[in-house]
Design a protein around this motif. Structure first.
Motif, PDB file in Angstrom:
ATOM      1  N   MET A   1      -8.946 -32.972 -11.475  1.00  0.00           N
ATOM      2  CA  MET A   1      -8.647 -31.772 -12.113  1.00  0.00           C
ATOM      3  C   MET A   1      -8.017 -32.185 -13.539  1.00  0.00           C
ATOM      4  O   MET A   1      -7.384 -33.163 -13.629  1.00  0.00           O
ATOM      5  N   THR A   2      -8.177 -31.386 -14.592  1.00  0.00           N
ATOM      6  CA  THR A   2      -8.055 -31.578 -15.755  1.00  0.00           C
ATOM      7  C   THR A   2      -6.528 -31.108 -16.109  1.00  0.00           C
ATOM      8  O   THR A   2      -5.919 -30.448 -15.389  1.00  0.00           O
ATOM      9  N   SER A  12      -7.176 -28.648 -23.110  1.00  0.00           N
ATOM     10  CA  SER A  12      -6.030 -29.327 -23.280  1.00  0.00           C
ATOM     11  C   SER A  12      -6.341 -30.438 -24.310  1.00  0.00           C
ATOM     12  O   SER A  12      -7.358 -30.466 -24.461  1.00  0.00           O
ATOM     13  N   ASP A  13      -5.191 -30.972 -24.824  1.00  0.00           N
ATOM     14  CA  ASP A  13      -5.334 -32.024 -26.070  1.00  0.00           C
ATOM     15  C   ASP A  13      -6.191 -33.136 -25.223  1.00  0.00           C
ATOM     16  O   ASP A  13      -7.146 -33.777 -26.151  1.00  0.00           O
ATOM     17  N   ARG A  14      -5.833 -33.494 -24.098  1.00  0.00           N
ATOM     18  CA  ARG A  14      -6.413 -34.450 -23.505  1.00  0.00           C
ATOM     19  C   ARG A  14      -8.141 -34.344 -23.359  1.00  0.00           C
ATOM     20  O   ARG A  14      -8.930 -34.973 -23.573  1.00  0.00           O
ATOM     21  N   ASP A  15      -8.287 -33.067 -22.732  1.00  0.00           N
ATOM     22  CA  ASP A  15      -9.950 -32.779 -22.754  1.00  0.00           C
ATOM     23  C   ASP A  15     -10.486 -32.715 -24.128  1.00  0.00           C
ATOM     24  O   ASP A  15     -11.439 -33.252 -24.222  1.00  0.00           O
ATOM     25  N   THR A  45     -12.739 -45.351 -15.598  1.00  0.00           N
ATOM     26  CA  THR A  45     -13.325 -44.839 -14.491  1.00  0.00           C
ATOM     27  C   THR A  45     -12.520 -43.317 -14.417  1.00  0.00           C
ATOM     28  O   THR A  45     -13.378 -42.212 -14.283  1.00  0.00           O
ATOM     29  N   ARG A  46     -11.166 -43.405 -14.599  1.00  0.00           N
ATOM     30  CA  ARG A  46     -10.519 -41.737 -14.761  1.00  0.00           C
ATOM     31  C   ARG A  46     -11.096 -41.161 -15.815  1.00  0.00           C
ATOM     32  O   ARG A  46     -11.441 -39.958 -15.607  1.00  0.00           O
ATOM     33  N   TYR A  47     -11.542 -41.574 -17.044  1.00  0.00           N
ATOM     34  CA  TYR A  47     -12.142 -41.002 -18.262  1.00  0.00           C
ATOM     35  C   TYR A  47     -13.544 -40.387 -17.667  1.00  0.00           C
ATOM     36  O   TYR A  47     -13.912 -39.110 -18.173  1.00  0.00           O
ATOM     37  N   TYR A  48     -14.258 -41.035 -16.965  1.00  0.00           N
ATOM     38  CA  TYR A  48     -15.775 -40.490 -16.788  1.00  0.00           C
ATOM     39  C   TYR A  48     -15.487 -39.402 -15.632  1.00  0.00           C
ATOM     40  O   TYR A  48     -16.451 -38.441 -15.724  1.00  0.00           O
ATOM     41  N   GLN A  49     -14.432 -39.524 -14.726  1.00  0.00           N
ATOM     42  CA  GLN A  49     -14.180 -38.357 -13.808  1.00  0.00           C
ATOM     43  C   GLN A  49     -13.780 -37.181 -14.504  1.00  0.00           C
ATOM     44  O   GLN A  49     -14.386 -36.103 -14.168  1.00  0.00           O
ATOM     45  N   ASP A  57     -17.252 -27.119 -17.062  1.00  0.00           N
ATOM     46  CA  ASP A  57     -16.216 -26.445 -17.430  1.00  0.00           C
ATOM     47  C   ASP A  57     -16.710 -25.398 -18.593  1.00  0.00           C
ATOM     48  O   ASP A  57     -17.036 -25.804 -19.712  1.00  0.00           O
ATOM     49  N   ARG A  58     -16.782 -24.124 -18.351  1.00  0.00           N
ATOM     50  CA  ARG A  58     -17.263 -23.240 -19.531  1.00  0.00           C
ATOM     51  C   ARG A  58     -16.437 -23.350 -20.936  1.00  0.00           C
ATOM     52  O   ARG A  58     -16.833 -23.375 -21.907  1.00  0.00           O
ATOM     53  N   ARG A  59     -15.231 -23.732 -20.844  1.00  0.00           N
ATOM     54  CA  ARG A  59     -14.164 -23.968 -21.906  1.00  0.00           C
ATOM     55  C   ARG A  59     -14.744 -24.851 -22.776  1.00  0.00           C
ATOM     56  O   ARG A  59     -14.681 -24.823 -23.927  1.00  0.00           O
TER      57      ARG A  59
END
Length: 82
Positions: A1-2, A12-15, A45-49, A57-59
């Protein structure tokens, strides 16, 4: 989940940072993984998830259609080869 969005309908800034990493060119796989750890503070690994979730995600598509569509084509081609 993002991560939670900054605005009611925004990424989000991370996204945004994940998409920014994908817009860059890399000399080799080691450089990209190192940048992921240093810039984002997460494992590759987390990055690619997170990246894979963003592709659906449409956003993310609204934020960066060129990058998202390019990565969707790459993902679809890989799935087609399996």
């Amino acid at each position: 989940m993002t991560a939670p969005p900054n605005g009611p309908d925004g990424l989000s800034d991370r996204d945004r940072a994940v998409l920014a990493v994908e817009r860059q060119s890399w000399a080799g796989p080691g450089a990209k993984e190192r940048a992921i750890r240093e810039q984002l503070g997460i494992s590759p690994t987390r990055y690619y998830q997170l990246l894979n979730a963003l592709l659906d995600d449409r956003r993310a598509l609204e934020e960066d259609p060129v990058t998202v569509n390019r990565l969707r084509r790459v993902r679809d081609a890989r799935r087609g080869r399996r």
